[in-house]
Design an enzyme around this catalytic site. Structure first.
Site, PDB file in Angstrom:
ATOM      1  N   HIS A 113       0.811  -1.215   0.000  1.00 12.88           N
ATOM      2  CA  HIS A 113       0.000   0.000   0.000  1.00 12.88           C
ATOM      3  C   HIS A 113       0.854   1.279   0.000  1.00 12.88           C
ATOM      4  O   HIS A 113       0.315   2.367  -0.148  1.00 12.88           O
ATOM      5  CB  HIS A 113      -0.918   0.034   1.233  1.00 12.88           C
ATOM      6  CG  HIS A 113      -2.069  -0.916   1.161  1.00 12.88           C
ATOM      7  ND1 HIS A 113      -1.926  -2.274   1.369  1.00 12.88           N
ATOM      8  CD2 HIS A 113      -3.381  -0.712   0.924  1.00 12.88           C
ATOM      9  CE1 HIS A 113      -3.114  -2.855   1.252  1.00 12.88           C
ATOM     10  NE2 HIS A 113      -4.006  -1.930   0.979  1.00 12.88           N
ATOM     11  N   ALA A 114       2.167   1.166   0.158  1.00 10.41           N
ATOM     12  CA  ALA A 114       3.025   2.350   0.231  1.00 10.41           C
ATOM     13  C   ALA A 114       3.070   3.180  -1.061  1.00 10.41           C
ATOM     14  O   ALA A 114       3.373   4.372  -0.982  1.00 10.41           O
ATOM     15  CB  ALA A 114       4.438   1.968   0.674  1.00 10.41           C
TER      16      ALA A 114
END
Length: 187
Positions: A113-114
């Site tokens: 998700h970064a």
């Protein structure tokens, strides 16, 4: 015998709720390669990870976000999990730090998700990227060309899908840091 990253310094930017393995595996592989690795966070002391379905182990914070400078490091690594990047993307100092690494031509690596953080920093537009499948639309809406691959690299910006890809992700970080600065336009 010297390691491939001897003399290199890597910053891992994280806060509470990072996916445990997504911080620990790259940190450990980069240290094994000879790099000095600092965990940087808005919080002092320790931050707590998320390990699959519950809170995980604490990790020591080496430096406060307010004290971190791009000029002191060769690369920035952004662990994922749902919580960590969502909290960091509303921290102006975190976004400014990420953007400064990109603008300096240094390696920027984001997993799971970064890539949300790359979207927020304005780095995604025009880049080939991957991410966890649930944020694919966010990445595409930010102007990136999303690819279904374990690791995608575009001019020193490394993205990876999920914890199953951590060894490939870590190897790619080592390779890109060894290459040095990357030519690219400012975000």
């Amino acid at each position: 015998m010297p390691g491939p990253l001897d003399g290199k310094r890597i910053l891992i930017l994280s806060t509470n709720g990072f996916e445990q393995s997504e911080l620990e595996v790259p940190r450990d592989r980069l240290k094994e390669a000879g790099a000095q690795v600092h965990v940087v966070s808005p919080e002092a002391g320790e931050i707590k990870g998320w390990d699959k379905k519950d809170w995980g182990r604490a990790v020591k914070v080496d430096k406060a976000l307010s004290e971190a400078r791009e000029s002191d490091y060769d690369a920035i690594v952004l662990p994922g999990g749902q919580i960590n990047p969502d909290l960091l993307r509303v921290e102006p100092a975190a976004i400014a730090l990420i953007k400064s690494f990109y603008d300096a031509g240094k390696t920027v690596a984001a997993i799971c998700h970064a890539p949300w953080l790359l979207v927020e920093a304005g780095i995604a537009r025009g880049k080939r990227m991957t991410s966890y499948k649930s944020i694919r639309t966010d990445v595409e809406n930010a102007g990136a060309r999303w690819e279904d691959a374990s690791v995608v690299t575009d001019a020193g910006v490394i993205t990876s899908r999920n914890p199953g890809d951590l060894e490939d992700f870590s190897r790619k970080i080592i390779e890109e840091v060894r290459e040095g600065k990357h030519e690219r336009r400012a975000a």
